[in-house]
Design an enzyme around this catalytic site. Structure first.
Site, PDB file in Angstrom:
ATOM      1  N   HIS A   1       0.954   4.741   4.843  1.00  0.00           N
ATOM      2  CA  HIS A   1       0.176   5.376   3.772  1.00  0.00           C
ATOM      3  C   HIS A   1       0.616   6.816   3.557  1.00  0.00           C
ATOM      4  CE1 HIS A   1      -3.475   2.449   4.227  1.00  0.00           C
ATOM      5  NE2 HIS A   1      -2.323   1.828   4.031  1.00  0.00           N
TER       6      HIS A   1
ATOM      7  N   SER B   1       0.798  -1.218   0.000  1.00  0.00           N
ATOM      8  CA  SER B   1       0.000   0.000   0.000  1.00  0.00           C
ATOM      9  C   SER B   1       0.834   1.273   0.000  1.00  0.00           C
ATOM     10  CB  SER B   1      -0.928  -0.003   1.219  1.00  0.00           C
ATOM     11  OG  SER B   1      -1.628  -1.211   1.291  1.00  0.00           O
TER      12      SER B   1
END
Length: 369
Positions: free
Chosen positions: A326, A268
């Site tokens: 993230h 991610s």
């Protein structure tokens, strides 16, 4: 250009944080061999020893109940509360800087070799076409059909095919019980672990959940064509790999600052860098949710929503996703488009010239005697 992404883009492309309560740093019950012991007879002198050393420590009923509770398949490979010393992150910081430099240096050399190879193979391709006309392949040849399918893909899709294949192989390795100890050690990132550097890149290709991997790979596939056409194949891979390491390092910093230790895995952080780079470069591009195609929004608004969600998760302590990773990946992607491309990629010419001299003359000054 309208880019269609799955409905889970804003919430399911997260880097998974595996919660794994471990007692006294032991392996879980399925890894650790169970042994049974008989209660030894109490020796006569034990009472005297207890009087000299003091009353032995007794566990509370709650502690005994917690100790007997079965644990999941994960192991943090470290005590539950390791010391929060940021000097522990010096080695990962050096690895992050070195790996990023090597990634862009390798990308520059790869681009140089690719251009040189395409020029040299131009006549070979003409010869191959001429031979194919003389000896055409049989109709329905599987190899020919695979080549036609491969050539029908965009350059970006062909580029990320290798990444998707690597993630699939690692996912299959997670299903092998005998490999779980090595997978946890090398393919999950945790600042409390003794192994810090290798997992920073290997965890980028690691997914334990099929749905997690499928969501990440779908988003990567959706943005691959635009990203590769914008950056080029070599620069794209350098950004992707570097973002994976940078996002993991930011995850280390976040865990050390908050004291919330635990292994993380997933692509991610790297995917967030690619997504943020595309949205920053083309903020007015229209995005749509695949299941709600009539609802569109700009890439800039989508990026703001994702950053706001991860910031809220980091502040509020949401534990399901690694929001620090993230944010680290997204900020790296934004920084690279605004500053990094000019600072790194456009200044690669001296390095490429040095490689050219080494490649053609065997070293600096090798041609003069």
């Amino acid at each position: 250009m309208a880019l269609r992404i799955c409905s889970t883009l804003l919430r399911l492309t997260g880097e998974e944080v595996v919660r794994c309560p471990v007692k006294d740093g032991r392996w879980p019950h399925n890894f650790q061999q169970r042994c049974s012991f008989r209660k030894a007879a109490r020796k006569p002198e034990s009472k005297k020893v207890e009087e000299e050393l003091g009353q032995p420590h007794k566990e509370s009923p709650d502690a005994v109940s917690h100790r007997r509770t079965s644990t999941p398949y994960w192991d943090q490979q470290a005590p539950p509360s390791p010391p929060r010393t940021f000097s522990h992150l010096i080695k990962p910081l050096v690895f992050t800087v070195g790996f990023t430099g090597c990634s862009f240096g390798s990308a520059a050399i790869w681009q140089y070799e690719s251009v040189k190879f395409r020029v040299q193979s131009f006549f070979n391709e003409i010869r191959a076409d001429w031979l194919e006309k003389l000896h055409p392949q049989k109709r329905g040849d599987i190899r020919k059909e695979i080549n036609q399918w491969w050539n029908s893909l965009s350059e970006g899709q062909r580029t990320v095919t290798g990444i998707i294949a690597a993630n699939a192989v690692v996912f299959c390795c997670w299903r092998v019980p005998s490999l779980q100890r090595s997978m946890i050690k090398h393919f999950t990132s945790n600042p409390a672990s003794k192994t810090l550097c290798c997992p920073m890149i290997l965890s980028t290709f690691s997914h334990f959940s099929f749905f997690h991997m499928a969501a990440n790979m779908y988003v990567l596939w959706s943005f691959s064509t635009t990203a590769v056409s914008m950056l080029g194949r070599e620069q794209f891979l350098a950004v992707y790999l570097s973002a994976g390491v940078v996002s993991t390092f930011i995850s280390y910093v976040g865990k050390m600052a908050t004291g919330r230790f635990g292994p993380s895995l997933g692509a991610s952080g790297a995917i967030m860098a690619i997504l943020a780079a595309v949205c920053t470069k083309m903020p007015e591009s229209k995005l749509a949710i695949i299941f709600i195609p009539m609802f569109t929004f700009t890439a800039a608004n989508a990026l703001k929503a994702i950053l706001a969600m991860d910031m809220a998760g980091l502040v509020l302590g949401w534990k399901f996703f690694d929001h620090a990773a993230h944010l680290g990946g997204a900020m790296f992607g934004i920084w690279y488009i605004l500053f990094g491309h000019e600072l790194i990629w456009k200044n690669r010419e001296p390095f490429v010239n040095l490689w050219h001299n080494l490649r053609t003359r065997g070293g600096p000054g090798g041609g003069s005697m």
